[in-house]
Design a protein around this motif. Structure first.
Motif, PDB file in Angstrom:
ATOM      1  N   LEU A  53       1.020  -1.132   0.210  1.00 34.93           N
ATOM      2  CA  LEU A  53       0.003   0.034  -0.130  1.00 34.93           C
ATOM      3  C   LEU A  53       0.964   1.169   0.055  1.00 34.93           C
ATOM      4  O   LEU A  53       1.911   1.322   0.402  1.00 34.93           O
ATOM      5  CB  LEU A  53      -0.990   0.023   1.362  1.00 34.93           C
ATOM      6  N   ASP A  54       0.091   2.353  -0.427  1.00 32.79           N
ATOM      7  CA  ASP A  54       1.025   3.695  -0.107  1.00 32.79           C
ATOM      8  C   ASP A  54       0.918   4.034   1.258  1.00 32.79           C
ATOM      9  O   ASP A  54      -0.275   3.846   1.690  1.00 32.79           O
ATOM     10  CB  ASP A  54       0.379   4.686  -1.437  1.00 32.79           C
ATOM     11  N   PRO A  55       1.831   4.733   1.562  1.00 33.03           N
ATOM     12  CA  PRO A  55       2.925   5.159   1.021  1.00 33.03           C
ATOM     13  C   PRO A  55       4.227   4.233   1.058  1.00 33.03           C
ATOM     14  O   PRO A  55       5.270   4.357   0.664  1.00 33.03           O
ATOM     15  CB  PRO A  55       3.561   6.503   1.817  1.00 33.03           C
ATOM     16  N   TYR A  56       3.965   3.080   1.824  1.00 32.78           N
ATOM     17  CA  TYR A  56       4.732   1.891   2.162  1.00 32.78           C
ATOM     18  C   TYR A  56       5.428   1.514   0.719  1.00 32.78           C
ATOM     19  O   TYR A  56       6.707   1.272   0.539  1.00 32.78           O
ATOM     20  CB  TYR A  56       4.377   0.799   2.721  1.00 32.78           C
ATOM     21  N   ALA A  57       4.726   1.442  -0.377  1.00 27.76           N
ATOM     22  CA  ALA A  57       5.035   0.613  -1.483  1.00 27.76           C
ATOM     23  C   ALA A  57       6.269   1.562  -2.257  1.00 27.76           C
ATOM     24  O   ALA A  57       6.992   1.037  -3.079  1.00 27.76           O
ATOM     25  CB  ALA A  57       3.785   0.737  -2.526  1.00 27.76           C
ATOM     26  N   LYS A  58       6.518   2.906  -1.949  1.00 25.66           N
ATOM     27  CA  LYS A  58       7.510   3.554  -2.542  1.00 25.66           C
ATOM     28  C   LYS A  58       8.973   3.180  -2.104  1.00 25.66           C
ATOM     29  O   LYS A  58       9.996   3.503  -2.594  1.00 25.66           O
ATOM     30  CB  LYS A  58       7.388   4.959  -2.144  1.00 25.66           C
ATOM     31  N   HIS A  59       9.071   2.381  -0.983  1.00 25.68           N
ATOM     32  CA  HIS A  59      10.149   1.643  -0.417  1.00 25.68           C
ATOM     33  C   HIS A  59      10.484   0.129  -0.882  1.00 25.68           C
ATOM     34  O   HIS A  59       9.747  -0.612  -0.667  1.00 25.68           O
ATOM     35  CB  HIS A  59      10.130   1.552   1.165  1.00 25.68           C
ATOM     36  N   THR A  60      11.193   0.015  -1.861  1.00 23.05           N
ATOM     37  CA  THR A  60      11.244  -1.212  -2.502  1.00 23.05           C
ATOM     38  C   THR A  60      12.642  -1.939  -2.078  1.00 23.05           C
ATOM     39  O   THR A  60      13.570  -1.258  -1.911  1.00 23.05           O
ATOM     40  CB  THR A  60      11.123  -1.341  -4.269  1.00 23.05           C
TER      41      THR A  60
END
Length: 310
Positions: free
Chosen positions: A220-227
């Motif tokens: 989910l956003d905003p977590y998905a921006k950390h890969t």
């Protein structure tokens, strides 16, 4: 650490008996907190307190063993229930019950529970330039109003039933650690100037999250921006596989079909009020791949701009 950790690539962004970026993300938090924290008013109801007291004996575990406080601890956290300061993420209501494991698991009234954890992208307040590993935007790109020296840190003082509640967000992750929240239990001190002073630390630990729930949240956003490579519980350097006795939270979704609405996490912390913890327990804590934290921690007391409340 790479030889002992299982890499798990995330393409879209676990008690104590022994442990904004975008407008859409901000909306998720605003809407989610209304549901997740609907029953967490400052005044605990008699029924709620009675239920806690009656369930303590069945939940009490053996005395918890302290683990490392890790590299991101800061003195002077504020006494407050809501520690988010506007940080975006999936809402998390955290309910912890402190009991004396050496005296029939009686509630420890007045115990001060302190927690701190990273934000959705793996950054800690006070160390906002420390690399969380993988690929993540700079902490400054989140666009929130949080105080960079105090966000996602705070104390609460236990009521007569040993209960404290926090309103926060689901933590993100940083290499080489699994998703976690740091915790200390203090006794013998008192609230002063918006923080907690004196006394001693009885327990230093970490709280953990089930892999399946964490991995779903990280899409989910905003977590998905950390890969990058996320460490699962079985490969974490601190979590020892002992379930709740090792800090694994009990989690309940606010809405079963929509994880973005948030979770309620709970755990009973069995401590020895006469013991003292140095914060140097087992487990390495895990500094980021770039080495020691590089952000400058605050040299003075927390900024008055971050409001304190009971």
């Amino acid at each position: 650490m790479t030889g002992n950790h299982k890499d798990k690539t995330i393409s879209r962004r676990r008690a104590l008996a022994v442990t904004g970026g975008t407008v859409a993300a901000g909306g998720l938090v605003a809407a989610g907190f209304q549901s997740a924290f609907a029953d967490t008013a400052d005044t605990t109801t008699d029924a709620d307190a009675t239920a806690s007291a009656s369930s303590t004996s069945s939940e009490c575990m053996t005395l918890m063993t302290s683990v490392t406080e890790g590299p991101y601890y800061l003195d002077g956290a504020l006494v407050r229930k809501d520690i988010t300061e506007g940080k975006a993420g999936v809402p998390l209501t955290l309910r912890l019950t402190v009991v004396d494991a050496t005296d029939g698991c009686t509630p420890v009234k007045g115990a001060a529970v302190e927690i701190w954890h990273c934000d959705a992208w793996g950054y800690y307040s006070g160390y906002t330039t420390a690399n969380p590993g993988g690929s993540a935007p700079a902490e400054s790109e989140e666009g929130d109003s949080a105080n960079d020296q105090t966000y996602l840190r705070g104390y609460q003082v236990a009521n007569a039933n040993g209960v404290v509640k926090f309103e926060t967000i689901f933590p993100g992750w940083y290499t080489p650690r699994t998703c976690h929240i740091h915790v200390k239990v203090h006794t013998g001190g008192e609230k002063e100037d918006g923080t907690y002073e004196g006394g001693k630390v009885n327990y230093t630990g970490q709280l953990f999250f089930a892999d399946d729930i964490a991995e779903e949240i990280f899409t989910l956003d905003p977590y998905a921006k950390h890969t990058g490579s996320y460490t699962v519980l079985a490969d974490d350097m601190v979590y020892d596989g002992g379930g709740a006795a090792s800090g694994l939270l009990t989690l309940k979704a606010v809405h079963k079909k929509d994880p973005s609405k948030g979770y309620k996490g709970s755990l009973t912390l069995g401590v020895d009020p006469d013991a003292e913890s140095t914060g140097a327990g087992s487990g390495g804590g895990g500094t980021p791949p770039s080495g020691a934290p590089t952000g400058a921690p605050p040299s003075d007391s927390p900024s008055p701009s971050a409001s304190a409340s009971s």
